[in-house]
Design an enzyme around this catalytic site. Sequence first.
Site, PDB file in Angstrom:
ATOM      1  N   SER A 207       0.835  -1.205   0.000  1.00  0.00           N
ATOM      2  CA  SER A 207       0.000   0.000   0.000  1.00  0.00           C
ATOM      3  C   SER A 207       0.868   1.252   0.000  1.00  0.00           C
ATOM      4  O   SER A 207       1.952   1.281   0.589  1.00  0.00           O
ATOM      5  CB  SER A 207      -0.877  -0.011   1.251  1.00  0.00           C
ATOM      6  OG  SER A 207      -1.413   1.264   1.498  1.00  0.00           O
TER       7      SER A 207
ATOM      8  N   TYR B  22      -1.668   5.606  -4.376  1.00  0.00           N
ATOM      9  CA  TYR B  22      -2.571   6.709  -4.093  1.00  0.00           C
ATOM     10  C   TYR B  22      -1.773   7.960  -4.433  1.00  0.00           C
ATOM     11  O   TYR B  22      -0.559   8.003  -4.138  1.00  0.00           O
ATOM     12  CB  TYR B  22      -2.915   6.763  -2.600  1.00  0.00           C
ATOM     13  CG  TYR B  22      -3.966   5.793  -2.118  1.00  0.00           C
ATOM     14  CD1 TYR B  22      -5.104   5.513  -2.870  1.00  0.00           C
ATOM     15  CD2 TYR B  22      -3.833   5.195  -0.865  1.00  0.00           C
ATOM     16  CE1 TYR B  22      -6.071   4.641  -2.393  1.00  0.00           C
ATOM     17  CE2 TYR B  22      -4.801   4.318  -0.391  1.00  0.00           C
ATOM     18  CZ  TYR B  22      -5.913   4.050  -1.152  1.00  0.00           C
ATOM     19  OH  TYR B  22      -6.873   3.194  -0.671  1.00  0.00           O
TER      20      TYR B  22
ATOM     21  N   THR C  16      -5.590   2.357  -7.308  1.00  0.00           N
ATOM     22  CA  THR C  16      -6.884   2.232  -6.624  1.00  0.00           C
ATOM     23  C   THR C  16      -7.737   3.440  -6.985  1.00  0.00           C
ATOM     24  O   THR C  16      -7.343   4.578  -6.725  1.00  0.00           O
ATOM     25  CB  THR C  16      -6.675   2.136  -5.100  1.00  0.00           C
ATOM     26  OG1 THR C  16      -5.872   0.975  -4.832  1.00  0.00           O
ATOM     27  CG2 THR C  16      -7.993   1.998  -4.364  1.00  0.00           C
TER      28      THR C  16
ATOM     29  N   LYS D 298      -7.683  -1.106  -9.547  1.00  0.00           N
ATOM     30  CA  LYS D 298      -8.399  -1.724  -8.419  1.00  0.00           C
ATOM     31  C   LYS D 298      -9.561  -0.839  -7.989  1.00  0.00           C
ATOM     32  O   LYS D 298      -9.365   0.355  -7.743  1.00  0.00           O
ATOM     33  CB  LYS D 298      -7.436  -1.910  -7.245  1.00  0.00           C
ATOM     34  CG  LYS D 298      -8.083  -2.414  -5.952  1.00  0.00           C
ATOM     35  CD  LYS D 298      -7.013  -2.722  -4.912  1.00  0.00           C
ATOM     36  CE  LYS D 298      -7.582  -3.217  -3.604  1.00  0.00           C
ATOM     37  NZ  LYS D 298      -8.096  -2.176  -2.719  1.00  0.00           N
TER      38      LYS D 298
ATOM     39  N   HIS E   3     -13.461  -2.098  -1.880  1.00  0.00           N
ATOM     40  CA  HIS E   3     -12.558  -1.712  -0.794  1.00  0.00           C
ATOM     41  C   HIS E   3     -12.957  -2.394   0.515  1.00  0.00           C
ATOM     42  O   HIS E   3     -12.815  -1.841   1.602  1.00  0.00           O
ATOM     43  CB  HIS E   3     -12.567  -0.192  -0.628  1.00  0.00           C
ATOM     44  CG  HIS E   3     -11.240   0.407  -0.278  1.00  0.00           C
ATOM     45  ND1 HIS E   3     -10.425   1.031  -1.195  1.00  0.00           N
ATOM     46  CD2 HIS E   3     -10.562   0.480   0.901  1.00  0.00           C
ATOM     47  CE1 HIS E   3      -9.328   1.473  -0.584  1.00  0.00           C
ATOM     48  NE2 HIS E   3      -9.381   1.138   0.698  1.00  0.00           N
TER      49      HIS E   3
HETATM   50  C1  LIG Z   1      -7.101  -2.149   7.285  1.00  0.00           C
HETATM   51  C2  LIG Z   1      -7.269  -2.022   5.795  1.00  0.00           C
HETATM   52  C3  LIG Z   1      -6.505  -1.104   5.102  1.00  0.00           C
HETATM   53  C4  LIG Z   1      -6.618  -0.996   3.715  1.00  0.00           C
HETATM   54  N1  LIG Z   1      -5.799  -0.140   3.039  1.00  0.00           N
HETATM   55  C5  LIG Z   1      -5.852  -0.100   1.684  1.00  0.00           C
HETATM   56  C6  LIG Z   1      -4.941   0.702   0.960  1.00  0.00           C
HETATM   57  O1  LIG Z   1      -4.085   1.371   1.528  1.00  0.00           O
HETATM   58  N2  LIG Z   1      -5.051   0.708  -0.388  1.00  0.00           N
HETATM   59  C7  LIG Z   1      -5.987  -0.041  -1.066  1.00  0.00           C
HETATM   60  O2  LIG Z   1      -6.045  -0.012  -2.293  1.00  0.00           O
HETATM   61  N3  LIG Z   1      -6.847  -0.826  -0.388  1.00  0.00           N
HETATM   62  C8  LIG Z   1      -6.794  -0.881   0.957  1.00  0.00           C
HETATM   63  N4  LIG Z   1      -7.652  -1.690   1.643  1.00  0.00           N
HETATM   64  C9  LIG Z   1      -8.639  -2.511   0.893  1.00  0.00           C
HETATM   65  C10 LIG Z   1      -8.062  -3.886   0.598  1.00  0.00           C
HETATM   66  O3  LIG Z   1      -6.999  -3.828  -0.322  1.00  0.00           O
HETATM   67  C11 LIG Z   1      -9.144  -4.800   0.004  1.00  0.00           C
HETATM   68  O4  LIG Z   1      -9.744  -4.181  -1.112  1.00  0.00           O
HETATM   69  C12 LIG Z   1     -10.240  -5.175   1.015  1.00  0.00           C
HETATM   70  O5  LIG Z   1      -9.694  -5.273   2.301  1.00  0.00           O
HETATM   71  C13 LIG Z   1     -10.880  -6.488   0.615  1.00  0.00           C
HETATM   72  O6  LIG Z   1     -11.859  -6.879   1.515  1.00  0.00           O
HETATM   73  P1  LIG Z   1     -11.585  -7.902   2.736  1.00  0.00           P
HETATM   74  O7  LIG Z   1     -10.882  -7.097   3.772  1.00  0.00           O
HETATM   75  O8  LIG Z   1     -12.940  -8.304   3.166  1.00  0.00           O
HETATM   76  O9  LIG Z   1     -10.724  -9.012   2.215  1.00  0.00           O
HETATM   77  C14 LIG Z   1      -7.546  -1.809   3.025  1.00  0.00           C
HETATM   78  C15 LIG Z   1      -8.313  -2.738   3.738  1.00  0.00           C
HETATM   79  C16 LIG Z   1      -8.177  -2.847   5.104  1.00  0.00           C
HETATM   80  C17 LIG Z   1      -9.000  -3.876   5.842  1.00  0.00           C
END
Ligand SMILES: Cc1cc2nc3c(=O)[nH]c(=O)nc-3n(C[C@H](O)[C@H](O)[C@H](O)COP(=O)(O)O)c2cc1C
Length: 402
Positions: free
Chosen positions: A117, A146, A172, A272, A296
């Site tokens: 990330s 980002y 993203t 994404k 997300h």
């Molecule tokens: C704590 C947390 C932080 C996240 N940070 C980012 C991020 O920095 N960039 C991003 O594209 N997605 C981020 N996501 C989304 C994840 O990449 C992903 O799309 C999502 O968690 C999928 O769902 P799941 O948690 O049910 O597997 C984050 C998700 C969580 C839970």
Amino acid sequence: MGRGNLRRSRRLGTVDEARRRACRRVPRIVFDYIDGGAGAESTMRANIAALEAVGFEPRMGVTRGIPGPDVSTTVLGRRLSMPVVVGPVGFTRVMEPGGDVAGARAAGAAGTGFVMSSMSAHTPSEVSAGFAGAAGDTDRLWFQLYPLGGRRGAEKMIDRAAAAGFSSLVITVDTQIHGNRERDVRNRVSMPLRLDARTVARLAPGVVARPRWLLDAARDRFRFEIKAAASTGSIEQPVSTEEALVEWALSPLRWDDFPWIRERWPGPLVVKGVLSGDDARRAVDAGASAVVVSNHGGRQLDGMAATMPALVEVVDAVGDRTEVLVDGGIRRGADAVKAVALGARAVLIGRAWAYGLAAAGEPGVTQVLSVLRADVDRTLRLLGCPSVEALDRSYVRIPGDW
Ligand SMILES: Cc1cc2nc3c(=O)[nH]c(=O)nc-3n(C[C@H](O)[C@H](O)[C@H](O)COP(=O)(O)O)c2cc1C
């Protein structure tokens, strides 16, 4: 990584167990940051409900014994040991000091991919070194972008990721601003999220109740600052995380940014955060080699569609032109098998590995990956399917109204 961590992680038998253990190990604000979603969390729950609504259509009398099914697959031309990629998760160093380096090492050693990330308290080169140390190269290492610090900051991050050997760039597109994560608001974690040492200190009572976490974080000197952003200025004069976040909010990424990104980034682009056939077509037209169907994890716009029905629409729209990945609610290997049967090449996991990390550091992530891999293997055998690559829609029952 202490021995305690290892001992604890050995017993992780399910992702849900990792979640429960994470809840006990990290302060409430950190757990809520991982576990929560936007608004009423209905999209977050819908992701899991949609996975549960997909039924299996097994074939009996065809499964062979040992060796078992081939659970590997390819994504963007690289072989992965299983159709599960470790997705981008921000602020992982708050969960455990190893953070993204621990996640990258676990993914590299498991033979699968890791997406770093932008919101990381580690540098791209630290994460790259961790991944390469475990995997031997960085072919399966991706960087998620980002536009921290606006276009100027994004260009610097792209250059640093390329220099550190990252192979693909994940853009993203669903985070124009941060979603309304009500648990974070309740915990007074400021928006856009800043889990800095001051926020944690303000919540001292909850933190003191988690002495092991506190000790680890103190040993790591509470280095929660986003490094990718903090270094988007010149090396000597880093911009603060706050400045970088403000510039991002002023100019979130749009489709008309893709030409300059395309020109700057030498490798494949992954988009994404698409949920419709139309947006997937736009992504492919903008130069994406793969798209990730994602809401997300229900952390952005509550009320958005669940990802599994959206996956079906996106595969039907662009599946012949691009690779389609999906995430949201993946907690078991069987979930990944369903997604692949619906047309995804692989799934990304978010919370599943964050729970493992928060529960037990790198061994916790390793354990989560191995639990998922074993369940993919078991599911294929019970389905009567010889390999991940042989999965198609004939192995699942799709709800009639999708
Ligand atoms: C704590 C947390 C932080 C996240 N940070 C980012 C991020 O920095 N960039 C991003 O594209 N997605 C981020 N996501 C989304 C994840 O990449 C992903 O799309 C999502 O968690 C999928 O769902 P799941 O948690 O049910 O597997 C984050 C998700 C969580 C839970």
